[in-house]
Design a protein around this motif. Structure first.
Motif, mmCIF file in Angstrom:
data_model
loop_
_atom_site.group_PDB
_atom_site.id
_atom_site.type_symbol
_atom_site.label_atom_id
_atom_site.label_comp_id
_atom_site.label_asym_id
_atom_site.label_seq_id
_atom_site.Cartn_x
_atom_site.Cartn_y
_atom_site.Cartn_z
ATOM 1 N N LYS A 111 40.019 8.563 -13.979
ATOM 2 C CA LYS A 111 40.539 8.465 -15.335
ATOM 3 C C LYS A 111 41.906 7.800 -15.362
ATOM 4 N N GLU A 112 42.667 7.957 -14.291
ATOM 5 C CA GLU A 112 44.001 7.367 -14.232
ATOM 6 C C GLU A 112 44.102 6.475 -13.009
ATOM 7 N N PRO A 113 44.850 5.384 -13.121
ATOM 8 C CA PRO A 113 45.037 4.543 -11.933
ATOM 9 C C PRO A 113 45.832 5.295 -10.876
ATOM 10 N N GLN A 114 45.477 5.116 -9.624
ATOM 11 C CA GLN A 114 46.173 5.780 -8.542
ATOM 12 C C GLN A 114 46.047 4.943 -7.278
ATOM 13 N N GLY A 115 46.932 5.185 -6.330
ATOM 14 C CA GLY A 115 46.890 4.445 -5.071
ATOM 15 C C GLY A 115 47.780 5.098 -4.039
ATOM 16 N N ASN A 116 47.553 4.753 -2.793
ATOM 17 C CA ASN A 116 48.337 5.259 -1.676
ATOM 18 C C ASN A 116 48.702 4.099 -0.764
ATOM 19 N N SER A 117 49.822 4.247 -0.099
ATOM 20 C CA SER A 117 50.195 3.272 0.921
ATOM 21 C C SER A 117 50.806 4.027 2.090
ATOM 22 N N TYR A 118 50.598 3.498 3.285
ATOM 23 C CA TYR A 118 51.202 4.125 4.457
ATOM 24 C C TYR A 118 51.529 3.066 5.492
ATOM 25 N N ILE A 119 52.487 3.409 6.337
ATOM 26 C CA ILE A 119 52.907 2.528 7.424
ATOM 27 C C ILE A 119 52.749 3.306 8.713
ATOM 28 N N LYS A 120 52.095 2.694 9.700
ATOM 29 C CA LYS A 120 51.933 3.326 11.000
ATOM 30 C C LYS A 120 52.607 2.459 12.053
ATOM 31 N N TRP A 121 53.200 3.131 13.050
ATOM 32 C CA TRP A 121 53.847 2.441 14.155
ATOM 33 C C TRP A 121 53.563 3.244 15.411
ATOM 34 N N TYR A 122 53.063 2.613 16.445
ATOM 35 C CA TYR A 122 52.635 3.285 17.677
ATOM 36 C C TYR A 122 51.584 4.347 17.382
ATOM 37 N N ASN A 140 51.623 6.420 15.016
ATOM 38 C CA ASN A 140 52.212 7.530 14.253
ATOM 39 C C ASN A 140 52.465 7.073 12.823
ATOM 40 N N GLU A 141 52.205 7.966 11.889
ATOM 41 C CA GLU A 141 52.447 7.637 10.492
ATOM 42 C C GLU A 141 53.939 7.730 10.215
ATOM 43 N N VAL A 142 54.538 6.611 9.844
ATOM 44 C CA VAL A 142 55.971 6.546 9.598
ATOM 45 C C VAL A 142 56.283 6.883 8.150
ATOM 46 N N ARG A 143 55.474 6.377 7.253
ATOM 47 C CA ARG A 143 55.761 6.564 5.830
ATOM 48 C C ARG A 143 54.454 6.633 5.057
ATOM 49 N N PHE A 144 54.403 7.516 4.076
ATOM 50 C CA PHE A 144 53.256 7.646 3.192
ATOM 51 C C PHE A 144 53.764 7.753 1.764
ATOM 52 N N ASP A 145 53.261 6.934 0.892
ATOM 53 C CA ASP A 145 53.675 6.954 -0.514
ATOM 54 C C ASP A 145 52.454 7.001 -1.412
ATOM 55 N N GLN A 146 52.582 7.746 -2.487
ATOM 56 C CA GLN A 146 51.561 7.748 -3.520
ATOM 57 C C GLN A 146 52.109 6.954 -4.696
ATOM 58 N N LEU A 147 51.306 6.026 -5.166
ATOM 59 C CA LEU A 147 51.699 5.258 -6.345
ATOM 60 C C LEU A 147 51.278 6.053 -7.570
ATOM 61 N N LYS A 148 52.231 6.356 -8.427
ATOM 62 C CA LYS A 148 51.944 7.140 -9.625
ATOM 63 C C LYS A 148 51.496 6.211 -10.739
ATOM 64 N N LYS A 149 50.805 6.779 -11.695
ATOM 65 C CA LYS A 149 50.244 5.943 -12.762
ATOM 66 C C LYS A 149 51.337 5.237 -13.567
ATOM 67 N N GLU A 150 52.511 5.858 -13.691
ATOM 68 C CA GLU A 150 53.594 5.214 -14.425
ATOM 69 C C GLU A 150 54.048 3.936 -13.715
ATOM 70 N N HIS A 151 54.171 4.013 -12.364
ATOM 71 C CA HIS A 151 54.578 2.835 -11.601
ATOM 72 C C HIS A 151 53.537 1.725 -11.691
ATOM 73 N N ILE A 152 52.275 2.099 -11.597
ATOM 74 C CA ILE A 152 51.210 1.087 -11.656
ATOM 75 C C ILE A 152 51.162 0.451 -13.042
ATOM 76 N N ARG A 153 51.267 1.268 -14.093
ATOM 77 C CA ARG A 153 51.262 0.712 -15.457
ATOM 78 C C ARG A 153 52.450 -0.222 -15.668
ATOM 79 N N HIS A 154 53.624 0.181 -15.172
ATOM 80 C CA HIS A 154 54.816 -0.646 -15.312
ATOM 81 C C HIS A 154 54.610 -1.984 -14.602
ATOM 82 N N MET A 155 54.055 -1.940 -13.394
ATOM 83 C CA MET A 155 53.819 -3.182 -12.659
ATOM 84 C C MET A 155 52.804 -4.063 -13.371
ATOM 85 N N MET A 156 51.762 -3.438 -13.967
ATOM 86 C CA MET A 156 50.745 -4.223 -14.665
ATOM 87 C C MET A 156 51.292 -4.820 -15.964
ATOM 88 N N GLU A 157 52.093 -4.051 -16.683
ATOM 89 C CA GLU A 157 52.624 -4.528 -17.954
ATOM 90 C C GLU A 157 53.754 -5.538 -17.770
#
Length: 171
Positions: A32-43, A45-62
Protein backbone atom coordinates in the motif's frame (compact mmCIF):
# COMPACT_ATOMS: atom_id res chain seq x y z
CA UNK A 1 -5.49 -14.75 -44.55
CA UNK A 2 -6.64 -17.88 -42.77
CA UNK A 3 -9.27 -17.81 -40.09
CA UNK A 4 -8.76 -19.88 -36.99
CA UNK A 5 -10.89 -22.99 -37.05
CA UNK A 6 -12.87 -24.17 -34.06
CA UNK A 7 -10.87 -26.71 -32.08
CA UNK A 8 -12.70 -28.69 -29.35
CA UNK A 9 -9.41 -29.22 -27.48
CA UNK A 10 -8.92 -25.45 -27.15
CA UNK A 11 -12.44 -25.10 -25.72
CA UNK A 12 -11.78 -27.90 -23.21
CA UNK A 13 -8.48 -26.29 -22.24
CA UNK A 14 -10.17 -22.91 -21.71
CA UNK A 15 -12.92 -24.48 -19.54
CA UNK A 16 -10.31 -26.29 -17.46
CA UNK A 17 -8.27 -23.09 -16.97
CA UNK A 18 -11.39 -21.13 -15.91
CA UNK A 19 -12.32 -23.86 -13.43
CA UNK A 20 -8.78 -23.79 -11.95
CA UNK A 21 -8.88 -19.97 -11.64
CA UNK A 22 -12.16 -20.18 -9.74
CA UNK A 23 -10.80 -22.74 -7.29
CA UNK A 24 -7.39 -21.06 -6.85
CA UNK A 25 -7.87 -17.31 -7.07
CA UNK A 26 -4.49 -15.72 -7.71
CA UNK A 27 -3.99 -12.13 -6.66
CA UNK A 28 -0.91 -10.00 -7.11
CA UNK A 29 0.32 -8.55 -3.82
CA UNK A 30 0.94 -4.85 -3.98
CA UNK A 31 2.21 -2.88 -1.01
CA UNK A 32 0.00 0.00 0.00
CA UNK A 33 2.92 2.33 0.64
CA UNK A 34 6.22 2.66 -1.19
CA UNK A 35 9.11 1.20 0.76
CA UNK A 36 12.72 0.16 0.24
CA UNK A 37 15.90 -0.94 1.95
CA UNK A 38 19.56 -0.41 1.25
CA UNK A 39 22.64 -1.94 2.82
CA UNK A 40 26.40 -1.86 2.44
CA UNK A 41 28.57 -4.89 3.09
CA UNK A 42 32.35 -4.98 3.46
CA UNK A 43 34.34 -8.18 4.05
CA UNK A 44 31.00 -9.96 4.30
CA UNK A 45 29.96 -7.83 7.31
CA UNK A 46 26.99 -5.53 7.12
CA UNK A 47 28.32 -2.00 7.59
CA UNK A 48 25.15 0.00 7.13
CA UNK A 49 21.44 -0.72 6.73
CA UNK A 50 18.86 1.93 5.91
CA UNK A 51 15.14 1.81 5.39
CA UNK A 52 13.73 4.30 2.93
CA UNK A 53 10.57 5.79 4.38
CA UNK A 54 7.59 6.67 2.25
CA UNK A 55 8.10 10.39 2.89
CA UNK A 56 11.65 10.24 1.48
CA UNK A 57 10.55 8.25 -1.56
CA UNK A 58 7.62 10.58 -2.26
CA UNK A 59 9.89 13.62 -1.91
CA UNK A 60 12.40 12.11 -4.33
CA UNK A 61 9.63 11.24 -6.81
CA UNK A 62 7.97 14.65 -6.60
CA UNK A 63 11.05 16.86 -6.43
CA UNK A 64 13.46 14.67 -8.36
CA UNK A 65 16.05 15.29 -5.60
CA UNK A 66 17.51 13.31 -2.73
CA UNK A 67 16.92 14.85 0.74
CA UNK A 68 20.41 15.36 2.16
CA UNK A 69 19.72 17.19 5.40
CA UNK A 70 19.75 14.02 7.54
CA UNK A 71 22.84 12.75 5.73
CA UNK A 72 24.61 16.08 6.28
CA UNK A 73 23.80 15.97 10.02
CA UNK A 74 25.11 12.43 10.27
CA UNK A 75 28.36 13.34 8.47
CA UNK A 76 28.83 16.36 10.74
CA UNK A 77 28.48 14.17 13.87
CA UNK A 78 30.78 11.51 12.43
CA UNK A 79 30.61 7.88 11.38
CA UNK A 80 32.41 4.96 13.05
CA UNK A 81 32.87 1.63 11.29
CA UNK A 82 34.42 -1.51 12.75
CA UNK A 83 34.88 -4.59 10.62
CA UNK A 84 36.42 -7.95 11.35
CA UNK A 85 36.93 -10.86 9.01
CA UNK A 86 38.35 -14.29 9.76
CA UNK A 87 39.23 -16.67 6.97
CA UNK A 88 41.10 -19.88 6.45
CA UNK A 89 43.94 -19.27 3.98
CA UNK A 90 45.44 -22.74 3.55
CA UNK A 91 44.34 -26.20 4.59
CA UNK A 92 46.44 -28.90 2.96
CA UNK A 93 47.52 -32.43 3.76
CA UNK A 94 49.93 -34.77 1.99
CA UNK A 95 50.62 -38.44 2.65
CA UNK A 96 54.04 -39.68 1.49
CA UNK A 97 54.83 -43.42 1.42
CA UNK A 98 58.11 -44.50 3.06
CA UNK A 99 60.32 -47.59 2.76
CA UNK A 100 59.26 -48.71 6.25
CA UNK A 101 55.67 -49.08 5.12
CA UNK A 102 54.31 -46.38 7.42
CA UNK A 103 53.22 -43.18 5.69
CA UNK A 104 54.67 -39.79 6.51
CA UNK A 105 51.86 -37.24 6.86
CA UNK A 106 52.44 -33.52 6.29
CA UNK A 107 49.67 -31.07 7.27
CA UNK A 108 49.56 -27.29 7.04
CA UNK A 109 46.74 -25.04 8.28
CA UNK A 110 46.60 -21.28 8.43
CA UNK A 111 44.06 -18.70 9.55
CA UNK A 112 43.92 -14.98 8.85
CA UNK A 113 42.13 -12.44 11.04
CA UNK A 114 41.71 -8.89 9.69
CA UNK A 115 40.41 -5.90 11.63
CA UNK A 116 39.59 -2.47 10.27
CA UNK A 117 38.48 0.56 12.29
CA UNK A 118 37.51 3.67 10.36
CA UNK A 119 35.98 6.88 11.66
CA UNK A 120 35.30 10.06 9.79
CA UNK A 121 33.65 13.46 9.88
CA UNK A 122 32.87 16.01 7.22
CA UNK A 123 32.22 19.68 7.78
CA UNK A 124 31.03 22.14 5.14
CA UNK A 125 30.85 25.89 5.80
CA UNK A 126 28.44 27.38 5.28
CA UNK A 127 26.34 24.25 5.75
CA UNK A 128 25.49 22.19 2.69
CA UNK A 129 23.72 24.62 0.32
CA UNK A 130 20.01 24.30 -0.24
CA UNK A 131 17.60 25.99 -2.64
CA UNK A 132 16.91 28.89 -0.27
CA UNK A 133 20.69 29.56 0.09
CA UNK A 134 21.83 28.79 -3.45
CA UNK A 135 23.73 32.09 -3.79
CA UNK A 136 26.12 31.25 -0.92
CA UNK A 137 29.49 29.88 -1.97
CA UNK A 138 31.06 27.02 -0.07
CA UNK A 139 34.09 28.40 1.77
CA UNK A 140 35.41 25.40 3.72
CA UNK A 141 35.18 21.65 3.21
CA UNK A 142 36.95 19.72 5.94
CA UNK A 143 37.39 15.93 6.10
CA UNK A 144 38.72 14.11 9.17
CA UNK A 145 39.34 10.43 8.52
CA UNK A 146 41.06 8.08 10.96
CA UNK A 147 41.86 4.55 9.93
CA UNK A 148 43.48 1.64 11.74
CA UNK A 149 43.99 -1.76 10.08
CA UNK A 150 45.58 -4.84 11.54
CA UNK A 151 46.01 -8.46 10.46
CA UNK A 152 47.10 -11.62 12.23
CA UNK A 153 48.24 -14.69 10.31
CA UNK A 154 48.68 -18.03 12.08
CA UNK A 155 50.35 -20.95 10.31
CA UNK A 156 50.54 -24.42 11.86
CA UNK A 157 52.60 -27.16 10.23
CA UNK A 158 52.54 -30.76 11.38
CA UNK A 159 54.64 -33.76 10.35
CA UNK A 160 53.68 -37.19 11.68
CA UNK A 161 54.11 -40.89 11.09
CA UNK A 162 50.93 -42.94 11.01
CA UNK A 163 51.41 -46.55 12.19
CA UNK A 164 47.65 -47.20 12.31
CA UNK A 165 47.94 -48.33 15.94
CA UNK A 166 50.21 -45.53 17.23
CA UNK A 167 50.86 -42.08 15.83
CA UNK A 168 53.82 -39.81 16.47
CA UNK A 169 54.84 -36.46 15.13
CA UNK A 170 55.97 -32.85 15.53
CA UNK A 171 53.77 -29.78 15.23
Amino acid sequence: ERSREYNPLDAQHLKLMNKMNQKLPIETRRPKEPQGNSYIKWYGNEVRFDQLKKEHIRHMMEQGKVPISSLADQLRKGLDLQMRKATKVVEASRRIPTELGVPLVLDINSALLMKSDVSGKMEVRPRIPSEDRSEQDVQIVKFDINSNQSAVLQIVGKMSVDCRVAQSGVA
